[in-house]
Write a protein that holds these residues in place. Structure first.
Motif, PDB file in Angstrom:
ATOM      1  N   ILE A  88       0.863  -1.187   0.000  1.00 25.62           N
ATOM      2  CA  ILE A  88       0.000   0.000   0.000  1.00 25.62           C
ATOM      3  C   ILE A  88       0.901   1.239   0.000  1.00 25.62           C
ATOM      4  O   ILE A  88       1.650   1.469   0.938  1.00 25.62           O
ATOM      5  N   THR A  89       0.820   2.019  -1.068  1.00 25.33           N
ATOM      6  CA  THR A  89       1.627   3.234  -1.162  1.00 25.33           C
ATOM      7  C   THR A  89       0.816   4.460  -0.761  1.00 25.33           C
ATOM      8  O   THR A  89      -0.423   4.416  -0.720  1.00 25.33           O
ATOM      9  N   LEU A  90       1.522   5.536  -0.490  1.00 26.69           N
ATOM     10  CA  LEU A  90       0.834   6.800  -0.204  1.00 26.69           C
ATOM     11  C   LEU A  90      -0.007   7.233  -1.404  1.00 26.69           C
ATOM     12  O   LEU A  90      -1.060   7.844  -1.239  1.00 26.69           O
ATOM     13  N   ARG A  91       0.445   6.901  -2.591  1.00 31.01           N
ATOM     14  CA  ARG A  91      -0.334   7.222  -3.794  1.00 31.01           C
ATOM     15  C   ARG A  91      -1.675   6.491  -3.769  1.00 31.01           C
ATOM     16  O   ARG A  91      -2.708   7.062  -4.117  1.00 31.01           O
ATOM     17  N   ASP A  92      -1.672   5.222  -3.376  1.00 32.49           N
ATOM     18  CA  ASP A  92      -2.920   4.461  -3.272  1.00 32.49           C
ATOM     19  C   ASP A  92      -3.893   5.156  -2.319  1.00 32.49           C
ATOM     20  O   ASP A  92      -5.091   5.270  -2.605  1.00 32.49           O
ATOM     21  N   ILE A  93      -3.362   5.592  -1.191  1.00 32.39           N
ATOM     22  CA  ILE A  93      -4.192   6.248  -0.175  1.00 32.39           C
ATOM     23  C   ILE A  93      -4.718   7.585  -0.694  1.00 32.39           C
ATOM     24  O   ILE A  93      -5.895   7.904  -0.551  1.00 32.39           O
ATOM     25  N   TYR A  94      -3.835   8.354  -1.306  1.00 27.87           N
ATOM     26  CA  TYR A  94      -4.215   9.653  -1.862  1.00 27.87           C
ATOM     27  C   TYR A  94      -5.366   9.505  -2.851  1.00 27.87           C
ATOM     28  O   TYR A  94      -6.374  10.211  -2.777  1.00 27.87           O
ATOM     29  N   ARG A  95      -5.220   8.560  -3.763  1.00 29.34           N
ATOM     30  CA  ARG A  95      -6.258   8.359  -4.778  1.00 29.34           C
ATOM     31  C   ARG A  95      -7.566   7.858  -4.175  1.00 29.34           C
ATOM     32  O   ARG A  95      -8.632   8.111  -4.709  1.00 29.34           O
ATOM     33  N   ALA A  96      -7.482   7.153  -3.050  1.00 29.95           N
ATOM     34  CA  ALA A  96      -8.682   6.615  -2.412  1.00 29.95           C
ATOM     35  C   ALA A  96      -9.517   7.699  -1.731  1.00 29.95           C
ATOM     36  O   ALA A  96     -10.744   7.605  -1.718  1.00 29.95           O
ATOM     37  N   VAL A  97      -8.868   8.719  -1.181  1.00 31.39           N
ATOM     38  CA  VAL A  97      -9.613   9.662  -0.333  1.00 31.39           C
ATOM     39  C   VAL A  97      -9.712  11.087  -0.857  1.00 31.39           C
ATOM     40  O   VAL A  97     -10.530  11.859  -0.366  1.00 31.39           O
ATOM     41  N   GLU A  98      -8.895  11.440  -1.808  1.00 34.40           N
ATOM     42  CA  GLU A  98      -8.945  12.819  -2.310  1.00 34.40           C
ATOM     43  C   GLU A  98      -9.680  12.874  -3.636  1.00 34.40           C
ATOM     44  O   GLU A  98      -9.535  11.999  -4.486  1.00 34.40           O
ATOM     45  N   GLU A  99     -10.465  13.902  -3.798  1.00 29.54           N
ATOM     46  CA  GLU A  99     -11.266  14.072  -4.999  1.00 29.54           C
ATOM     47  C   GLU A  99     -10.799  15.302  -5.751  1.00 29.54           C
ATOM     48  O   GLU A  99     -10.321  16.259  -5.163  1.00 29.54           O
ATOM     49  N   GLY A 100     -10.975  15.263  -7.044  1.00 30.47           N
ATOM     50  CA  GLY A 100     -10.726  16.438  -7.856  1.00 30.47           C
ATOM     51  C   GLY A 100      -9.251  16.726  -8.054  1.00 30.47           C
ATOM     52  O   GLY A 100      -8.373  15.998  -7.618  1.00 30.47           O
ATOM     53  N   ALA A 101      -9.019  17.819  -8.712  1.00 28.14           N
ATOM     54  CA  ALA A 101      -7.665  18.236  -9.062  1.00 28.14           C
ATOM     55  C   ALA A 101      -6.933  18.762  -7.833  1.00 28.14           C
ATOM     56  O   ALA A 101      -7.532  19.353  -6.937  1.00 28.14           O
ATOM     57  N   LEU A 102      -5.640  18.533  -7.818  1.00 27.51           N
ATOM     58  CA  LEU A 102      -4.799  19.057  -6.746  1.00 27.51           C
ATOM     59  C   LEU A 102      -4.862  20.583  -6.725  1.00 27.51           C
ATOM     60  O   LEU A 102      -4.977  21.199  -5.675  1.00 27.51           O
ATOM     61  N   PHE A 103      -4.793  21.184  -7.909  1.00 28.32           N
ATOM     62  CA  PHE A 103      -4.893  22.634  -8.063  1.00 28.32           C
ATOM     63  C   PHE A 103      -6.066  22.937  -8.991  1.00 28.32           C
ATOM     64  O   PHE A 103      -5.908  22.951 -10.201  1.00 28.32           O
ATOM     65  N   PRO A 104      -7.245  23.158  -8.433  1.00 26.27           N
ATOM     66  CA  PRO A 104      -8.391  23.432  -9.303  1.00 26.27           C
ATOM     67  C   PRO A 104      -8.253  24.780 -10.012  1.00 26.27           C
ATOM     68  O   PRO A 104      -7.633  25.709  -9.489  1.00 26.27           O
ATOM     69  N   LEU A 105      -8.826  24.844 -11.199  1.00 28.39           N
ATOM     70  CA  LEU A 105      -8.841  26.100 -11.944  1.00 28.39           C
ATOM     71  C   LEU A 105      -9.916  27.018 -11.368  1.00 28.39           C
ATOM     72  O   LEU A 105     -10.650  26.626 -10.466  1.00 28.39           O
ATOM     73  N   HIS A 106     -10.008  28.225 -11.910  1.00 28.70           N
ATOM     74  CA  HIS A 106     -11.015  29.198 -11.467  1.00 28.70           C
ATOM     75  C   HIS A 106     -12.382  28.529 -11.407  1.00 28.70           C
ATOM     76  O   HIS A 106     -12.724  27.742 -12.284  1.00 28.70           O
ATOM     77  N   SER A 107     -13.174  28.895 -10.416  1.00 28.79           N
ATOM     78  CA  SER A 107     -14.539  28.375 -10.358  1.00 28.79           C
ATOM     79  C   SER A 107     -15.433  29.103 -11.365  1.00 28.79           C
ATOM     80  O   SER A 107     -16.420  28.564 -11.835  1.00 28.79           O
ATOM     81  N   ASN A 108     -15.070  30.327 -11.702  1.00 31.95           N
ATOM     82  CA  ASN A 108     -15.779  31.089 -12.738  1.00 31.95           C
ATOM     83  C   ASN A 108     -14.877  31.179 -13.966  1.00 31.95           C
ATOM     84  O   ASN A 108     -13.658  31.315 -13.838  1.00 31.95           O
ATOM     85  N   THR A 109     -15.477  31.134 -15.139  1.00 34.27           N
ATOM     86  CA  THR A 109     -14.692  31.263 -16.374  1.00 34.27           C
ATOM     87  C   THR A 109     -14.154  32.691 -16.456  1.00 34.27           C
ATOM     88  O   THR A 109     -14.927  33.649 -16.375  1.00 34.27           O
ATOM     89  N   PRO A 110     -12.839  32.823 -16.620  1.00 33.31           N
ATOM     90  CA  PRO A 110     -12.275  34.177 -16.741  1.00 33.31           C
ATOM     91  C   PRO A 110     -12.793  34.887 -18.006  1.00 33.31           C
ATOM     92  O   PRO A 110     -13.285  34.242 -18.935  1.00 33.31           O
ATOM     93  N   ASN A 111     -12.639  36.180 -18.026  1.00 28.66           N
ATOM     94  CA  ASN A 111     -13.102  37.012 -19.137  1.00 28.66           C
ATOM     95  C   ASN A 111     -12.366  36.627 -20.426  1.00 28.66           C
ATOM     96  O   ASN A 111     -11.155  36.804 -20.525  1.00 28.66           O
ATOM     97  N   PRO A 112     -13.075  36.121 -21.420  1.00 23.26           N
ATOM     98  CA  PRO A 112     -12.429  35.703 -22.663  1.00 23.26           C
ATOM     99  C   PRO A 112     -11.900  36.865 -23.503  1.00 23.26           C
ATOM    100  O   PRO A 112     -11.089  36.658 -24.408  1.00 23.26           O
ATOM    101  N   ARG A 113     -12.314  38.086 -23.184  1.00 25.77           N
ATOM    102  CA  ARG A 113     -11.818  39.263 -23.914  1.00 25.77           C
ATOM    103  C   ARG A 113     -10.534  39.812 -23.307  1.00 25.77           C
ATOM    104  O   ARG A 113      -9.915  40.704 -23.856  1.00 25.77           O
ATOM    105  N   CYS A 114     -10.157  39.294 -22.142  1.00 27.13           N
ATOM    106  CA  CYS A 114      -8.923  39.739 -21.488  1.00 27.13           C
ATOM    107  C   CYS A 114      -7.753  38.945 -22.066  1.00 27.13           C
ATOM    108  O   CYS A 114      -7.857  37.729 -22.242  1.00 27.13           O
ATOM    109  N   PRO A 115      -6.612  39.591 -22.330  1.00 25.69           N
ATOM    110  CA  PRO A 115      -5.473  38.866 -22.900  1.00 25.69           C
ATOM    111  C   PRO A 115      -4.952  37.748 -21.977  1.00 25.69           C
ATOM    112  O   PRO A 115      -4.468  36.729 -22.445  1.00 25.69           O
ATOM    113  N   VAL A 116      -5.092  37.917 -20.684  1.00 26.76           N
ATOM    114  CA  VAL A 116      -4.680  36.860 -19.750  1.00 26.76           C
ATOM    115  C   VAL A 116      -5.849  35.905 -19.515  1.00 26.76           C
ATOM    116  O   VAL A 116      -5.698  34.680 -19.578  1.00 26.76           O
TER     117      VAL A 116
END
Length: 141
Positions: free
Chosen positions: A73-101
């Motif tokens: 049993i590796t720490l990776r096995d445990i991590y995948r078993a109990v954590e959901e979603g991305a480690l670093f989630p993106l914005h919850s709101n879509t950024p302004n598509p007219r903004c260059p960034v």
């Protein structure tokens, strides 16, 4: 931003079970070690059972035990078993598509975040529950 301690608590639980050498442990006993409510333990145990890391037995002599050897049993096995979603989630709101960034930031970050996630999981793969039992035992003396 919300951070979770599920991963840390799950590691604690599995290390405790491994330290017990196959002896079945109740949720109440495990909760005493973690210093939390048994309900929290049972919720995590359900995730760990679903990932086939633990098994349970009901009845007077029932309890929880590891489903496989601690060195399997590796720490990776445990991590995948109990954590959901991305480690670093993106914005919850879509950024302004007219903004260059705003128009490109999510696509730009996605590749970097995926690489970081893979690096984390690769590192977690190197440590087993058996390693932690050995390390915690050495420190307890």
């Amino acid at each position: 931003m919300n951070t979770s301690s599920r991963f840390t608590v799950a590691i604690h639980i599995l290390t405790l079970l491994a330290h017990g050498g196959g002896e079945q442990m109740t949720s109440e006993y495990i909760a005493g070690s973690v210093n939390t409510n048994p309900v929290v333990i049972r919720r995590l145990m359900a995730l760990l059972r679903e990932a086939r890391l633990v098994t349970s037995q009901v009845g007077v002599k029932g309890g929880w035990q590891l489903a496989r050897p601690p060195k399997g049993i590796t720490l990776r096995d445990i991590y995948r078993a109990v954590e959901e979603g991305a480690l670093f989630p993106l914005h919850s709101n879509t950024p302004n598509p007219r903004c260059p960034v705003g128009s490109t930031i999510q696509a730009t970050l996605l590749g970097h975040f995926e690489e970081a996630q893979l690096a984390l999981e690769k590192d977690l793969e190197r440590t087993t529950v058996a390693d932690l039992v050995q390390e915690t035992g050495a420190r307890a003396r």
